[in-house]
Design a protein around this motif. Structure first.
Motif, PDB file in Angstrom:
ATOM      1  N   VAL A  82       0.875  -1.104  -0.148  1.00  9.71           N
ATOM      2  CA  VAL A  82      -0.059   0.089  -0.097  1.00  9.71           C
ATOM      3  C   VAL A  82       0.958   1.368   0.105  1.00  9.71           C
ATOM      4  N   PRO A  83       0.575   2.222  -0.294  1.00  8.10           N
ATOM      5  CA  PRO A  83       1.211   3.732  -0.227  1.00  8.10           C
ATOM      6  C   PRO A  83       1.472   3.786   0.979  1.00  8.10           C
ATOM      7  N   GLY A  84       3.077   4.145   1.482  1.00 12.03           N
ATOM      8  CA  GLY A  84       3.711   4.384   2.690  1.00 12.03           C
ATOM      9  C   GLY A  84       3.804   2.939   3.400  1.00 12.03           C
ATOM     10  N   ILE A  85       3.885   2.079   2.608  1.00 14.93           N
ATOM     11  CA  ILE A  85       4.258   0.570   3.365  1.00 14.93           C
ATOM     12  C   ILE A  85       5.192   0.702   4.317  1.00 14.93           C
ATOM     13  N   GLU A  86       5.287  -0.087   5.346  1.00 12.60           N
ATOM     14  CA  GLU A  86       6.406  -0.035   6.325  1.00 12.60           C
ATOM     15  C   GLU A  86       7.169  -1.564   5.942  1.00 12.60           C
ATOM     16  N   VAL A  87       8.454  -1.267   5.874  1.00 15.29           N
ATOM     17  CA  VAL A  87       9.245  -2.520   5.552  1.00 15.29           C
ATOM     18  C   VAL A  87      10.549  -2.371   6.359  1.00 15.29           C
ATOM     19  N   THR A  88      10.396  -3.452   7.390  1.00 14.75           N
ATOM     20  CA  THR A  88      11.254  -3.284   8.448  1.00 14.75           C
ATOM     21  C   THR A  88      12.424  -4.527   8.168  1.00 14.75           C
ATOM     22  N   THR A  89      13.783  -4.236   8.792  1.00 17.63           N
ATOM     23  CA  THR A  89      14.445  -5.565   8.924  1.00 17.63           C
ATOM     24  C   THR A  89      15.397  -5.495  10.159  1.00 17.63           C
ATOM     25  N   GLU A  90      15.601  -6.609  10.560  1.00 13.83           N
ATOM     26  CA  GLU A  90      16.433  -6.584  11.954  1.00 13.83           C
ATOM     27  C   GLU A  90      17.879  -6.679  11.375  1.00 13.83           C
ATOM     28  N   ALA A  91      19.077  -6.243  12.094  1.00 14.51           N
ATOM     29  CA  ALA A  91      20.092  -6.195  11.996  1.00 14.51           C
ATOM     30  C   ALA A  91      21.085  -6.273  13.045  1.00 14.51           C
ATOM     31  N   ASN A  92      22.136  -6.707  13.003  1.00 12.39           N
ATOM     32  CA  ASN A  92      23.044  -6.778  14.281  1.00 12.39           C
ATOM     33  C   ASN A  92      23.984  -5.446  13.801  1.00 12.39           C
ATOM     34  N   PRO A  93      24.401  -4.990  15.059  1.00 12.79           N
ATOM     35  CA  PRO A  93      25.455  -3.745  14.655  1.00 12.79           C
ATOM     36  C   PRO A  93      26.572  -4.112  13.961  1.00 12.79           C
ATOM     37  N   GLU A  94      26.983  -5.275  14.229  1.00 12.54           N
ATOM     38  CA  GLU A  94      28.339  -5.540  13.681  1.00 12.54           C
ATOM     39  C   GLU A  94      28.329  -5.823  12.030  1.00 12.54           C
ATOM     40  N   ASP A  95      27.256  -5.816  11.602  1.00 10.78           N
ATOM     41  CA  ASP A  95      27.085  -6.139  10.007  1.00 10.78           C
ATOM     42  C   ASP A  95      26.685  -5.097   9.276  1.00 10.78           C
TER      43      ASP A  95
ATOM     44  N   ALA B 119      28.369 -10.907  28.752  1.00  6.20           N
ATOM     45  CA  ALA B 119      27.397 -11.865  29.442  1.00  6.20           C
ATOM     46  C   ALA B 119      26.479 -12.507  28.844  1.00  6.20           C
ATOM     47  N   ILE B 120      25.734 -11.612  27.753  1.00  9.02           N
ATOM     48  CA  ILE B 120      24.379 -12.506  27.034  1.00  9.02           C
ATOM     49  C   ILE B 120      25.165 -13.089  25.649  1.00  9.02           C
ATOM     50  N   GLY B 121      26.375 -13.075  25.427  1.00  8.10           N
ATOM     51  CA  GLY B 121      26.942 -13.680  24.239  1.00  8.10           C
ATOM     52  C   GLY B 121      26.745 -12.991  22.978  1.00  8.10           C
ATOM     53  N   ARG B 122      26.807 -11.535  23.043  1.00  7.78           N
ATOM     54  CA  ARG B 122      26.866 -10.774  21.735  1.00  7.78           C
ATOM     55  C   ARG B 122      27.960 -10.668  21.056  1.00  7.78           C
ATOM     56  N   ARG B 123      28.006 -10.462  19.724  1.00  3.25           N
ATOM     57  CA  ARG B 123      29.361 -10.476  19.097  1.00  3.25           C
ATOM     58  C   ARG B 123      29.916  -9.140  18.955  1.00  3.25           C
ATOM     59  N   HIS B 124      29.231  -8.018  19.166  1.00  9.40           N
ATOM     60  CA  HIS B 124      29.500  -6.668  19.121  1.00  9.40           C
ATOM     61  C   HIS B 124      30.022  -5.915  20.582  1.00  9.40           C
ATOM     62  N   ASP B 125      30.680  -5.008  20.652  1.00  8.58           N
ATOM     63  CA  ASP B 125      30.807  -4.136  21.732  1.00  8.58           C
ATOM     64  C   ASP B 125      30.281  -2.811  21.865  1.00  8.58           C
ATOM     65  N   ALA B 126      30.477  -1.966  22.821  1.00  8.37           N
ATOM     66  CA  ALA B 126      29.627  -0.890  22.812  1.00  8.37           C
ATOM     67  C   ALA B 126      29.974   0.297  21.704  1.00  8.37           C
ATOM     68  N   ALA B 127      31.261   0.256  21.562  1.00 16.57           N
ATOM     69  CA  ALA B 127      31.691   1.049  20.341  1.00 16.57           C
ATOM     70  C   ALA B 127      31.031   0.552  18.766  1.00 16.57           C
ATOM     71  N   ARG B 128      31.093  -0.542  18.851  1.00 18.66           N
ATOM     72  CA  ARG B 128      30.379  -0.940  17.400  1.00 18.66           C
ATOM     73  C   ARG B 128      28.979  -0.619  17.411  1.00 18.66           C
TER      74      ARG B 128
ATOM     75  N   ARG C 115      12.709   0.750   7.318  1.00 20.38           N
ATOM     76  CA  ARG C 115      12.787   0.815   9.025  1.00 20.38           C
ATOM     77  C   ARG C 115      13.697  -0.524   9.340  1.00 20.38           C
ATOM     78  N   ILE C 116      14.623  -0.007  10.166  1.00 21.51           N
ATOM     79  CA  ILE C 116      15.684  -0.967  10.525  1.00 21.51           C
ATOM     80  C   ILE C 116      15.695  -1.089  12.043  1.00 21.51           C
ATOM     81  N   SER C 117      15.770  -2.403  12.487  1.00 21.62           N
ATOM     82  CA  SER C 117      15.873  -2.426  14.168  1.00 21.62           C
ATOM     83  C   SER C 117      17.117  -3.340  14.335  1.00 21.62           C
ATOM     84  N   ILE C 118      17.756  -2.527  15.308  1.00 23.05           N
ATOM     85  CA  ILE C 118      19.106  -3.162  15.695  1.00 23.05           C
ATOM     86  C   ILE C 118      19.326  -3.608  17.080  1.00 23.05           C
ATOM     87  N   GLY C 119      19.995  -4.844  17.202  1.00 22.62           N
ATOM     88  CA  GLY C 119      20.087  -5.344  18.536  1.00 22.62           C
ATOM     89  C   GLY C 119      21.020  -4.937  19.138  1.00 22.62           C
ATOM     90  N   VAL C 120      21.002  -3.898  19.866  1.00 19.95           N
ATOM     91  CA  VAL C 120      22.232  -3.211  20.658  1.00 19.95           C
ATOM     92  C   VAL C 120      22.317  -3.959  21.970  1.00 19.95           C
TER      93      VAL C 120
END
Lengths: 600, 378
Positions: free
Chosen positions: B90-103, B134-143, B119-124
Motif C-alpha cells: 500500500v502507499p507508505g508501506i512499512e518494510v522493516t528488517t532486523e540487523a546486528n550492529p556488527e553487520d 554476559a549475554i553472548g553478543r558479538r559486538h561491543d558498545a563502540a560497535r 525501517r531498521i531494528s538493531i539489536g544493541v
C-alpha cells in the motif's frame, strides 16, 4: 486331632532379617506350596492371590511335618504384622501361639524390633527359638550375633540354630526343633467354646474372614457364636484351615487354628483380640488381654481439589472395610475446606493409608501435621480429649494438659550416639538407659512425648545415624506437661490447618522455624503477605513476603502470543493447586512445610 | 473455517541464520550458513504457497530472525522484490528488517534502502561491554555506537534499537550508561525487553545455578520504571509494555499483532494470524525445507479461536498497549472470566490500572504485574 501333635508358632524378626523368606522355605519344605508355585509367587504375588482366590501368604497357614519320631505333626504358622504401630495386633497373634521363632540377621545383629518382638513374645509366655539367618553371606558373624542375643535380648543362644532361609540350609532342623521345643497347646475340649480372634479381613465375596485360635471347646458350622466384647452374635457358615488354600473342616478343636466365616458384613463388627464363644452356652470369662486398638496419631486429610471430597469419603469407607483400626470423621478447615480428621495406630499406619488413598484411588491430598490425643482438664474439673489443635479450649479454661508418652528403644552403632542423644534431648526426652551391648553397639532407651516422635523423629534418627539406628516404642500412658497452642496467621487470619500444640519451651523456636519455612514457600503475590506465629494473642515470630513487583512477558509478537498463553496456563495450573487463605494463595508445600521443620 | 479479515495484510519473513546463538535466545535459529542459499530459494517457493490470493496488498513487511543482515544484501533485495511483485505494498508501506550492529555497512544500507527497506531494528541490547559479553553478543558498545551513527545518517530510514533488562551484572548505574547511549543515538523507536527465564537457554542454566549473579525481580522492576521515566522525559511514548516511540514512529507491523490484525508468515517456525485463525510453520529447518521441496505448505499446526478465546486474546493484547481497551470489552471479559473482572477491579483500586474517558489501561507498575491479570484469561 490330638492337640499333643499341634504346634502353634510365629516367626518374629526385625524388618529385612528374612522372615518372609524363611516362611516361604517352610511352606516349600512342608509341601504346602511347590517350588514352581513359589517362583510364580515371587514373580507376582498379588496376581496369584487373586487368580487362585487364596492367600499364599495367609496370615495363618496349617502345615504338616513328619518329625524324626515318625509322627506327623500339625504346624500352624501364624503371621505377625511387621511394625511397631501394630504391636497390639502382633501381641494378639503371639497370644495364639505357644512358641516363636526369633530370626536375627547374621550380618546385622539384634535390632530394635528384634527386641520389641522378643519382649512381646516373653509377655505372652512363649517358648522362643532364636535363629540366626543369612549364614550363607560372607559377612555373616553368627557367633557375634549369638552373643548379642544373649546380651541384649537375654536369651540363651549357644544352641541357636544357624540357617540360610535363602538356600534352605538348616530349615529342616528348625522344623524339627519347633516340634521338639515348642510345647503343644493345652485346652479343655469339654469346656464352653473360647476362641481368640487374632486377625480378620474383609473378603468381597464372603464377608469378613476371622482367623481364630481355639483355646477351649470347639467351633463348627451352623453354630451360633457370640463376640464377648460386643455381644454381637452370628451364625457360622464355614470353618476351615488355610493349607494355604482354604479347606473347609467339620470343626476346629482345642489348640487348632483356622478360619471362620459367619456372614459378618463389616470388619468393624469384629475386634482383634476378642473372644468368640457360643451364643447358647457362653463361657463365663473371656480370654485375657483384650484391648480396643485405639488410634494414637491424628492428622487432617483434605482433597487438593475440593470437588474430590465425595471421592475421598468413598475411598475412606472402602479402606475401612479392610482396616477397622483407622478412624475418620468429617472436619472443616477454613483454609483447606472440607476434609477428614483421621486417627491411626501410628506413623507407618498413617503413611500406608495415605499412600493407598493416593495410589489406589488416585486422590491428590493435603495432610496436616500429625498430632496426638491430649487429655485436658478444665478449670471446671472436666476431662476432655483433644486430638485437633483447633478444639483446644482457651488457655484460661485449662487447668492442665497431659500428653501420651512412649518408651523408645534405639539400637545403634556407637559413633551415632552423640547426635541421637542430642535429638532425644531436643525432643524433650528423658534418658532411661544407655548401655554398650557389644563392641560398637549401643542400646538407648528414652521416655519421650509421643507428639515429639510423630512429626519427623524417625527421619531425623535415620539421618543422624546414617541409617544404622533402629527404633521401636511402646506407649506408657499420660503425663502432665506445659503445652500451648501455637497458631499461624497469614495476613492476620489464623490458618487452622497449621495450628499445633507444642511445649511452651519449644514454642518460640518452632514458631520461628515454621514462619521462616512459610516465608520461603509462599510465593510473592500482588499483596504483601504477613506471616505470624502466636500463642494466644501474643505474636512470637513474624515475617513478611513482600508484594510481587514483576510478572510480565515483555516480548510478545507473532509466535510469542501462543507461547505466552502456554506460559500463563502453566502459571494458572500452579495456582489451582494453591489454597486460599483470605486472598492469599498458599501453596500445598506450606502445609507440608510444617511437617518437616528442621530443628533450629 | 477460514474467516480472513478484509483489508491489507502484514507479512512476517523469518530468516533464521545467525553467526552464533546468543545466550538468551529461544528462537528458531540456525548457524548452518551453508544452507542460506537453499533457504532463500525455499522462501521464494513458499510465497507461492501462501494462503493469500495473489494481489492482496501488504501494509507491512517484517524481515526478522535470526539475523537478516547475514543474508546477502542482493538476495534480501531480490526476496523483497518478489514479495512485492506478488503482493503490492500500500502507499507508505512499512518494510522493516532486523540487523546486528556488527553487520551494518554503508554498502549494505545502500542496497537495503534501494530495495525499499525503510525501517531498521538493531539489536544493541546494552551499551556496557561486560553486559554484552554476559549475554553472548558479538559486538561491543563502540560497535553499537558506530552502527547507530551510520543509521542516523540515512534520512529515508526510521530505526529502532533494542535494549535488554535483567542481564547478569546489570545495575541501576549501568542502566544509566545504556540509557544515555540510547538517547545520544536518538533512534525513532526503542524496544526494552526483560530477560526471560521460562524457556531453556544458556543463561537459564546459569540462572539456575547462580541466581545471585542476576539482578533480582525488584531490581529489574526498578530498572523498568527508570526506563519509563527517562525515555518519557526524552519524548518517547511508552506505547506498549516493551516499546517506546517518538510521536508517529510506532512499529506498525507490531501494532498489527497487538490489534489482532492479519499477519501472514513465511519461513521456518514463523507464526501467522488472520481473523479467528492462528497457525505456525514447522520449527525444524530440515522439515521445513523438505515440505517446500515437496510443494506442500510447511504447516506445523493451525487452530481456530473460539469467540471466548478471541475475547481473551483481545483483552490480553489490548492491555499491553498504552491505549488499553474500552470499558465495554473489559466488562464483557469480566462476564466471561469472573476472576479477570475481580482482579481488574483490584488493579484499578491500586493504580495498577487507570480508567479514563471510557478506556482502561495499565500503568507501568501494572504492566510489570500484567501476567497476574492475564493468567485469569486462560
Amino acid at each position: 486331632m490330638s492337640s499333643q501333635r499341634i504346634r502353634n508358632f510365629s516367626i518374629i524378626a526385625h524388618i529385612d532379617h528374612g522372615k518372609s523368606t524363611l516362611a516361604d522355605r517352610i511352606l516349600e519344605l512342608t509341601g504346602a506350596v511347590s517350588e514352581r508355585e513359589m517362583k510364580e509367587q515371587l514373580l507376582d504375588d498379588m496376581d496369584l492371590e487373586r487368580e487362585r482366590g487364596i492367600t499364599i501368604k495367609a496370615h495363618a497357614v496349617t502345615l504338616e511335618w513328619t518329625a524324626p519320631d515318625g509322627e506327623v505333626y500339625t504346624l500352624n504358622l501364624i503371621d505377625t504384622p511387621g511394625h511397631v504401630d501394630f504391636s497390639y495386633e502382633v501381641s494378639r497373634s503371639l497370644a495364639a501361639c505357644e512358641g516363636a521363632v526369633l530370626v536375627v540377621d547374621a550380618t546385622q545383629g539384634v535390632e530394635a524390633q528384634t527386641l520389641a518382638n522378643a519382649y512381646l513374645a516373653l509377655e505372652n509366655d512363649l517358648e522362643i527359638l532364636p535363629v540366626i539367618n543369612k549364614i550363607d553371606l560372607p559377612s555373616a558373624e553368627p557367633d557375634r550375633v549369638a552373643e548379642q542375643i544373649e546380651q541384649v535380648v537375654g536369651l540363651p543362644a549357644e544352641e541357636a540354630l544357624q540357617v540360610s532361609a535363602k538356600t534352605g540350609s538348616g530349615v529342616r532342623e528348625l522344623l524339627d526343633a519347633i516340634v521338639e521345643q515348642i510345647p503343644p497347646p493345652r485346652g479343655r475340649g469339654e469346656a464352653p467354646l473360647r476362641a481368640l480372634l487374632f486377625d480378620a479381613w474383609y473378603d468381597s465375596y464372603r464377608g469378613v474372614c476371622c482367623l481364630v485360635r481355639v483355646v477351649d471347646g470347639e467351633i463348627r458350622a451352623r453354630q451360633s457364636i457370640r463376640f464377648m466384647s460386643t455381644g454381637n452374635a452370628f451364625d457360622v457358615e464355614e470353618v476351615g484351615r488355610f493349607t494355604p488354600s482354604a479347606e473347609p473342616a467339620d470343626r476346629l478343636g482345642p489348640g487348632e487354628v483356622g478360619y471362620v466365616f459367619a456372614g459378618i458384613k463389616e470388619l468393624h463388627q469384629t475386634r482383634v483380640g476378642d473372644t468368640i464363644t457360643l451364643d447358647r452356652e457362653p463361657a463365663t470369662e473371656p480370654l485375657p488381654g483384650f484391648k480396643e486398638a485405639k488410634p494414637v496419631v491424628f492428622a487432617g486429610l483434605y482433597p487438593v481439589d475440593s470437588a474430590d471430597y465425595q471421592d475421598l469419603r468413598d475411598a475412606l469407607d472402602r479402606l475401612r472395610l479392610n482396616d477397622a483400626s483407622f478412624t475418620f470423621e468429617p472436619d472443616t478447615s477454613q483454609a483447606l475446606g472440607f476434609g477428614f480428621r483421621c486417627g491411626y495406630l501410628g506413623l507407618l499406619h498413617m503413611e500406608i493409608i495415605q499412600a493407598r488413598l493416593e495410589r489406589e484411588f488416585g486422590l491428590d491430598l493435603i495432610t496436616t501435621a500429625p498430632g496426638v490425643r491430649y487429655r485436658v482438664t478444665t478449670t471446671r474439673g472436666e476431662t476432655i480429649w483433644v486430638d485437633n489443635p483447633k478444639d483446644l479450649p482457651d488457655a484460661g479454661a485449662i487447668e492442665s494438659i497431659a500428653e501420651p508418652m512412649i518408651d523408645a528403644t534405639i539400637l545403634t552403632r556407637d559413633d551415632a550416639v552423640g547426635p541421637i542423644l542430642k535429638l532425644c534431648e531436643e525432643r524433650r526426652g528423658l534418658q532411661k538407659r544407655l548401655e554398650y551391648v557389644g563392641p560398637e553397639r549401643v542400646l538407648i532407651e528414652y521416655r519421650l512425648p509421643l507428639a515429639e516422635v510423630v512429626l519427623d523423629f524417625y527421619d531425623r534418627l535415620k539421618s543422624v545415624s546414617r541409617g544404622y539406628a533402629s527404633f521401636d516404642y511402646q506407649l506408657v500412658g499420660y503425663e502432665d506437661s506445659d503445652l500451648v497452642k501455637l497458631d499461624i496467621l497469614v495476613n492476620g487470619e489464623p490458618v487452622d490447618a497449621l495450628s499445633v500444640i507444642v511445649h511452651r519451651d519449644n514454642a518460640y523456636h518452632r514458631g520461628q522455624a515454621v514462619v521462616t519455612k512459610l516465608k520461603a514457600v509462599i510465593p510473592r503475590q500482588l499483596y504483601e503477605v504477613v506471616i505470624q506465629a502466636s500463642i494466644g494473642r501474643r505474636v512470637i515470630s513474624r515475617a513478611v513476603v513482600k508484594a510481587l513487583r514483576k510478572n510480565v512477558t515483555a516480548k510478545c509478537y507473532g509466535g510469542d502470543i501462543t507461547r505466552k498463553k502456554k506460559l500463563l496456563e502453566k502459571q494458572k495450573e500452579g495456582k489451582k493447586r494453591m489454597k486460599k487463605v483470605g486472598r492469599v494463595e498458599v501453596p500445598q508445600e506450606a502445609f507440608l512445610a510444617v511437617l518437616k521443620v528442621e530443628d533450629t | 473455517m477460514t474467516d480472513p479479515s478484509p483489508g491489507p495484510k502484514g507479512l512476517y519473513v523469518h530468516l533464521p541464520f545467525c553467526a552464533s546463538r546468543c545466550a538468551y535466545c529461544t528462537f528458531v535459529v540456525s548457524t548452518e550458513r551453508r544452507l542460506v542459499g537453499a533457504y532463500v530459494e525455499a522462501i521464494h517457493r513458499e510465497l507461492e504457497l501462501l494462503d493469500l490470493p495473489e494481489g492482496t496488498p501488504l501494509e507491512t513487511v517484517y524481515l526478522g530472525g535470526g539475523t537478516p543482515s547475514l543474508i546477502g544484501g542482493g538476495e534480501l533485495a531480490g526476496l523483497l522484490r518478489a514479495i512485492l511483485e506478488r503482493h503490492p505494498g500500500v502507499p507508505g508501506i512499512e518494510v522493516t528488517t532486523e540487523a546486528n550492529p556488527e553487520d551494518l555497512t554503508p554498502e549494505l544500507l545502500g542496497l537495503w534502502t534501494a530495495a525499499g527497506i525503510n525501517r531498521i531494528s538493531i539489536g544493541v541490547q546494552s551499551f556496557v561491554d561486560g553486559e554484552l559479553t554476559a549475554i553472548g553478543r558479538r559486538h561491543d558498545a563502540a560497535r553499537a555506537r558506530a552502527a547507530c551513527h551510520l543509521l542516523a545518517r540515512v534520512p529515508s530510514v526510521t530505526w529502532n534499537l533494542d535494549l535488554i533488562l535483567g542481564i547478569p551484572g546489570q545495575t541501576p548505574e549501568s542502566l544509566e550508561v545504556s540509557l544515555a547511549g540510547a538517547l545520544e543515538a536518538a533512534p525513532h523507536h526503542i524496544s526494552v525487553y526483560i530477560l526471560e527465564m521460562d524457556k531453556p537457554h544458556r543463561l537459564q542454566e546459569l540462572y539456575r545455578r547462580h541466581p545471585d549473579e542476576f539482578p533480582g525481580d525488584d531490581t529489574v522492576a526498578g530498572l523498568y520504571l527508570r526506563v519509563h521515566e527517562v525515555l518519557g522525559k526524552a519524548g518517547y511514548e511508552h506505547y506498549e509494555i516493551s516499546n517506546f516511540a517518538l510521536p508517529g514512529a510506532e512499529a506498525r507491523h507490531n501494532l498489527r499483532y497487538w490489534d489482532r490484525r492479519p499477519v501472514h508468515a513465511l519461513g521456518v517456525g514463523a507464526h501467522g494470524n488472520d481473523g479467528n485463525r492462528r497457525w505456525a510453520n514447522l520449527e525444524s529447518l530440515a522439515g521445513y525445507l523438505e515440505a517446500i521441496r515437496g510443494g506442500e505448505r510447511p504447516l506445523a499446526w493451525e487452530t481456530t479461536l473460539s469467540p471466548r478465546e478471541m475475547l481473551a486474546e483481545g483483552l490480553m493484547l489490548g492491555l499491553r498497549l498504552a491505549a488499553g481497551v474500552d470499558r465495554g470489552s473489559a466488562d464483557a471479559g469480566g462476564a466471561s472470566f469472573p476472576e479477570f473482572g475481580r482482579m481488574l477491579e483490584g488493579f484499578l483500586q491500586r493504580d495498577l490500572a487507570v480508567e479514563d474517558a471510557g478506556r482502561i489501561f495499565l500503568t507501568p507498575e501494572g504492566w510489570l504485574l500484567s501476567n497476574e491479570l492475564f493468567a485469569t484469561l486462560v
